[in-house]
Write a protein that holds these residues in place. Structure first.
Motif, short mmCIF file in Angstrom:
data_model
loop_
_atom_site.label_atom_id
_atom_site.label_comp_id
_atom_site.label_asym_id
_atom_site.label_seq_id
_atom_site.Cartn_x
_atom_site.Cartn_y
_atom_site.Cartn_z
N LEU A 20 1.12 -1.57 0.01
CA LEU A 20 0.31 -0.55 0.04
C LEU A 20 0.73 1.13 -0.34
O LEU A 20 1.93 1.25 0.70
N THR A 21 0.72 2.07 -1.01
CA THR A 21 1.49 3.60 -0.85
C THR A 21 0.27 4.65 -1.00
O THR A 21 -1.25 4.85 -1.66
N ARG A 22 1.31 6.04 -0.36
CA ARG A 22 0.17 7.28 -0.14
C ARG A 22 1.17 8.37 -1.33
O ARG A 22 0.71 9.05 -1.60
N ASP A 23 2.18 7.70 -2.61
CA ASP A 23 2.81 8.43 -2.97
C ASP A 23 2.04 8.93 -4.25
O ASP A 23 0.84 8.11 -4.58
N GLU A 24 2.55 10.41 -4.12
CA GLU A 24 1.45 10.42 -5.70
C GLU A 24 1.45 10.00 -7.15
O GLU A 24 0.49 9.75 -7.56
N THR A 25 2.36 9.28 -7.23
CA THR A 25 2.93 8.61 -8.15
C THR A 25 1.77 6.96 -8.45
O THR A 25 1.26 6.59 -9.42
N GLY A 26 1.43 6.59 -7.30
CA GLY A 26 0.69 5.30 -7.13
C GLY A 26 1.08 4.34 -6.78
O GLY A 26 0.80 3.40 -6.77
N TYR A 27 2.90 4.73 -6.90
CA TYR A 27 3.87 3.08 -6.73
C TYR A 27 4.29 3.30 -5.22
O TYR A 27 4.08 4.65 -4.77
N CYS A 28 4.01 2.03 -5.21
CA CYS A 28 5.18 1.62 -3.76
C CYS A 28 6.79 2.14 -3.78
O CYS A 28 7.09 2.57 -5.12
N GLU A 29 7.41 2.32 -2.37
CA GLU A 29 8.93 2.95 -2.57
C GLU A 29 9.54 1.64 -3.45
O GLU A 29 10.54 2.49 -4.76
N LYS A 30 9.14 0.37 -3.72
CA LYS A 30 10.11 -0.25 -4.42
C LYS A 30 10.40 -0.50 -5.62
O LYS A 30 10.93 -0.46 -6.83
N HIS A 31 8.84 -0.16 -6.36
CA HIS A 31 8.54 -0.07 -7.64
C HIS A 31 8.18 1.86 -8.26
O HIS A 31 8.83 1.24 -9.20
N LYS A 32 7.84 2.19 -7.54
CA LYS A 32 8.61 3.77 -7.35
C LYS A 32 10.08 4.16 -8.64
O LYS A 32 9.81 4.79 -9.30
N VAL A 33 11.17 3.36 -7.52
CA VAL A 33 12.02 3.72 -8.79
C VAL A 33 12.20 3.59 -9.39
O VAL A 33 12.92 3.96 -10.38
#
Length: 136
Positions: A20-33
């Motif tokens: 689960l994530t709150r990031d504006e990209t919609g990706y978790c920290e692992k997949h945001k990269v």
């Protein structure tokens, strides 16, 4: 001071990821990269194709102009003046980030206006491409 509540937790956009994530990209920290790397590669490819097209369609004078330090300074001035927003979208009450600085009077028509701030406007790719497509 008004404190905004945090974004709601949402599932990561990556298929089969259960984080689960709150990031504006919609990706978790692992997949945001991974997502940001893909965006970076896409931008590099778009820039490469654009540069390649410039070399084919513009003569050396225009190519050197668009690569000049002075043009970079003027572009920054225009983005600051226009608050980094597409001015044509803004006229339609749409908030969109500007990607391009457009010459209202093309520099091919009047070279002397290439740095004229009143001849420059910040646009998004979509507005800029629509404008040039309609010019034929």
């Amino acid at each position: 001071m008004i404190v905004m509540p945090p974004r709601p937790l949402r599932p990561c956009k990556k298929p089969n990821c259960t984080a689960l994530t709150r990031d504006e990209t919609g990706y978790c920290e692992k997949h945001k990269v991974e997502y940001l790397e893909i965006l970076k590669k896409q931008k590099a490819e778009r820039d490469r194709r654009y540069d390649e097209n410039i070399r084919k369609t513009r003569d050396k004078q225009y190519y050197e102009f668009y690569k000049s330090d002075e043009w970079e300074r003027v572009k920054k001035q225009i983005l600051i003046r226009d608050k980094g927003l597409c001015q044509w979208c803004l006229q339609k009450r749409i908030i969109k980030t500007a990607d391009v600085i457009h010459h209202i009077v093309p520099i091919k028509d009047d070279w002397s206006k290439r740095f004229d701030l009143s001849n420059l406007v910040s646009l998004c790719y979509e507005c800029h491409n629509k404008h040039h497509a309609s010019k034929g």
